[in-house]
Design a protein around this motif. Structure first.
Motif, short mmCIF file in Angstrom:
data_model
loop_
_atom_site.label_atom_id
_atom_site.label_comp_id
_atom_site.label_asym_id
_atom_site.label_seq_id
_atom_site.Cartn_x
_atom_site.Cartn_y
_atom_site.Cartn_z
N GLN A 25 -16.54 4.12 -4.37
CA GLN A 25 -15.85 2.90 -4.04
C GLN A 25 -16.42 1.63 -5.06
O GLN A 25 -15.43 0.97 -5.55
CB GLN A 25 -15.98 2.41 -2.89
CG GLN A 25 -15.17 1.22 -2.21
CD GLN A 25 -13.37 1.38 -2.13
OE1 GLN A 25 -13.13 2.34 -1.47
NE2 GLN A 25 -12.97 0.65 -2.95
N ASP A 41 -13.95 -0.27 -7.57
CA ASP A 41 -13.78 -1.49 -7.70
C ASP A 41 -14.23 -2.19 -9.12
O ASP A 41 -13.55 -3.07 -9.69
CB ASP A 41 -14.72 -2.20 -6.83
CG ASP A 41 -14.29 -1.99 -5.19
OD1 ASP A 41 -13.25 -1.59 -5.03
OD2 ASP A 41 -15.26 -2.31 -4.25
N THR A 79 -9.34 -0.68 -9.85
CA THR A 79 -8.38 0.23 -9.41
C THR A 79 -8.36 0.53 -7.87
O THR A 79 -9.43 0.51 -7.20
CB THR A 79 -8.43 1.52 -10.43
OG1 THR A 79 -7.28 2.19 -10.17
CG2 THR A 79 -9.64 2.50 -9.85
N LEU A 80 -7.14 1.08 -7.39
CA LEU A 80 -7.09 1.66 -6.23
C LEU A 80 -7.86 3.08 -5.90
O LEU A 80 -8.00 3.97 -6.73
CB LEU A 80 -5.75 1.76 -5.96
CG LEU A 80 -5.24 2.46 -4.43
CD1 LEU A 80 -5.55 1.78 -3.21
CD2 LEU A 80 -3.82 3.27 -4.66
N GLU A 133 -8.01 6.31 -3.26
CA GLU A 133 -7.32 6.83 -2.18
C GLU A 133 -8.37 8.00 -1.65
O GLU A 133 -8.71 8.83 -2.52
CB GLU A 133 -6.06 7.44 -2.73
CG GLU A 133 -4.97 6.62 -2.78
CD GLU A 133 -4.12 6.02 -1.29
OE1 GLU A 133 -4.62 6.66 -0.34
OE2 GLU A 133 -3.32 5.13 -1.52
N TRP A 192 -0.16 9.49 -0.09
CA TRP A 192 -1.31 9.10 -1.13
C TRP A 192 -0.87 9.45 -2.38
O TRP A 192 -1.26 8.39 -3.49
CB TRP A 192 -2.73 9.51 -0.61
CG TRP A 192 -2.71 11.10 -0.89
CD1 TRP A 192 -2.39 12.02 0.26
CD2 TRP A 192 -2.69 11.97 -2.10
NE1 TRP A 192 -2.52 13.41 -0.07
CE2 TRP A 192 -2.71 13.11 -1.50
CE3 TRP A 192 -3.26 11.66 -3.19
CZ2 TRP A 192 -3.07 14.55 -2.37
CZ3 TRP A 192 -3.31 12.61 -4.13
CH2 TRP A 192 -3.16 14.06 -3.95
N ARG A 248 1.68 6.48 -3.55
CA ARG A 248 1.00 5.20 -3.61
C ARG A 248 0.41 5.13 -5.26
O ARG A 248 0.43 4.15 -5.82
CB ARG A 248 0.04 4.93 -2.67
CG ARG A 248 0.74 4.40 -1.39
CD ARG A 248 -0.29 3.95 -0.52
NE ARG A 248 -1.34 4.95 -0.13
CZ ARG A 248 -1.41 5.66 1.07
NH1 ARG A 248 -0.25 5.41 1.76
NH2 ARG A 248 -2.33 6.65 1.48
N THR A 286 1.34 2.91 -8.25
CA THR A 286 0.60 1.99 -8.82
C THR A 286 0.34 2.01 -10.40
O THR A 286 0.19 1.38 -11.35
CB THR A 286 -0.88 2.01 -8.17
OG1 THR A 286 -0.80 1.73 -6.80
CG2 THR A 286 -1.82 0.98 -8.56
N GLY A 345 -5.83 4.61 -10.62
CA GLY A 345 -6.09 4.94 -9.56
C GLY A 345 -7.38 5.88 -9.52
O GLY A 345 -7.52 6.63 -10.56
#
Length: 380
Positions: free
Chosen positions: A46, A50, A54-55, A57, A91, A94, A98, A101
């Motif tokens: 994570q 960050d 970026t995202l 999932e 997922w 998404r 985007t 990710g």
């Protein structure tokens, strides 16, 4: 109270395994983190997402069906004419929307073989059902060792061979400092665009030189099931090493992080041997040599000669013009003068293929006329 207990800051700390993870993710290679439950794999990822802005999932692989990755069939008005598209899960939609990710497949070793088989196409081709994931989507998975995973399975060799395997451990002092309010920061390596061409050329030379000297390591499938579920050498994983090495040269990551990533791609034996080879290789920068080909001296060792000449041709190929092409022939002529025409012959064929028909044939090509005629690169 709950919010206050989760308030923490980060500080720069060198951690080779985190740096190896960031290197592999930056190179857009699928990564598999092996480690016991609860030691911070998800939290580190994570932070990395960050840092990349970026995202992320998270998909728990062990609770999904094969159709969740292969796609669910959706029958339209004319299936015989249009076919039956395979609908992707939310997922994947998404991430596609985007455009970038990080998708994190957790508990991979707890996924049954049928689910692992369905994941093959996701990891290798980045296709989920009928949906193509964008190139900028990174793939990371995590697995617990079979001894600690609930209903754990060994990974199938085809799936295992698609990952860079990193073994995740925790440090008690880091945990103590983190719970006191300060965790290590996860930094994303920055690529220096000025080094890109030279970095790729050096990486090609190093990998080609090593595998020429050690052809038996180009592909070796381990004999036991547990080893086949980890890192082992194949043409696919050596291509991973090539990308890792190119990003290492262009970002300046630490040598210990590179070693972890290389071993994670091709396994302990081949990886440690390659890292040792790399430490003793010490190749000249091909771009500097092309800028002044008269001033350099050819390396004395045969493996270094091959690696260097491969790097030079790769550098010329990355940006072909007459001056650089002719400089390449000056370098190959020096190889002939040094008494190693056989080493230079293959490079000469590759260099000849880059010639613009309008360029005159350089005098240095005389030493290779026969081999070029036999190869069809130079008409009789």
């Amino acid at each position: 109270m709950v919010a206050a207990s989760r308030d923490w800051r980060s500080e720069p700390v060198r951690d080779p395994k985190v740096e190896a993870l960031a290197l592999a993710v930056s190179a857009n290679l699928p990564v598999l983190l092996w480690g016991e439950p609860g030691i911070g794999k998800s939290a580190t990822l994570q932070q990395l997402a960050d840092g990349m802005g970026t995202l992320m999932e998270t998909v728990i692989a062990s609770v999904h069906e094969p159709s969740d990755f292969a796609g669910l069939p959706i029958v339209g008005d004319s299936p015989a004419t249009d076919g039956v598209p395979m609908a992707p899960p939310d997922w994947a939609v998404r991430l596609a929307r985007t455009g970038t990710g990080l998708v994190f497949f957790d508990e991979l070793s707890s996924a049954p073989p049928a689910v692992q088989a369905a994941l093959l196409r996701v990891v290798l081709e980045r296709r989920v059902g009928s949906l193509q994931l964008p190139p900028a989507v990174r793939i990371v998975a995590a697995a617990n060792p079979p001894t600690s995973a609930a209903d754990g399975w060994h990974l199938s060799p085809p799936l295992a061979n698609r990952f860079v395997h990193l073994y995740w451990t925790h440090d008690a002092r880091t945990v103590a400092r983190g719970l006191a309010g300060t965790w290590p920061a996860v930094s994303v390596p920055a690529v220096d665009s000025r080094r890109t061409s030279s970095a790729v050329a050096r990486a090609r030379g190093a990998v080609a030189g090593f595998l020429t000297a050690r052809p038996g390591l180009a592909h070796h499938l381990p004999g036991d099931a547990e080893a086949r579920g980890g890192a082992w050498p194949s043409p696919r994983t050596w291509e991973m090493v090539l990308r890792l090495l190119a990003f290492h040269f262009s970002t300046g990551t630490g040598g210990d992080a590179l070693a972890l990533a290389v071993v994670g791609a091709v396994g302990d034996g081949a990886g440690l041997e390659f890292v040792t080879y790399l430490e003793n290789l010490d190749l000249p920068d091909p771009e500097r040599v092309l800028a002044n080909p008269e001033a350099f001296a050819l390396p004395e060792r045969g493996d270094r000669q091959l690696a260097f000449l491969t790097a030079v041709i790769s550098a010329v190929r990355s940006h072909v013009d007459r001056r650089r092409w002719e400089a390449g022939w000056v370098i190959l002529e020096k190889a002939v003068e040094a008494g190693v025409p056989d080493v230079a012959a293959r490079a000469a064929m590759d260099l000849a293929a880059l010639r613009d028909p309008a360029w005159p044939v350089p005098a240095a090509i005389d030493a290779f006329v026969e081999v070029l005629q036999l190869s069809g690169r130079l008409p009789g």
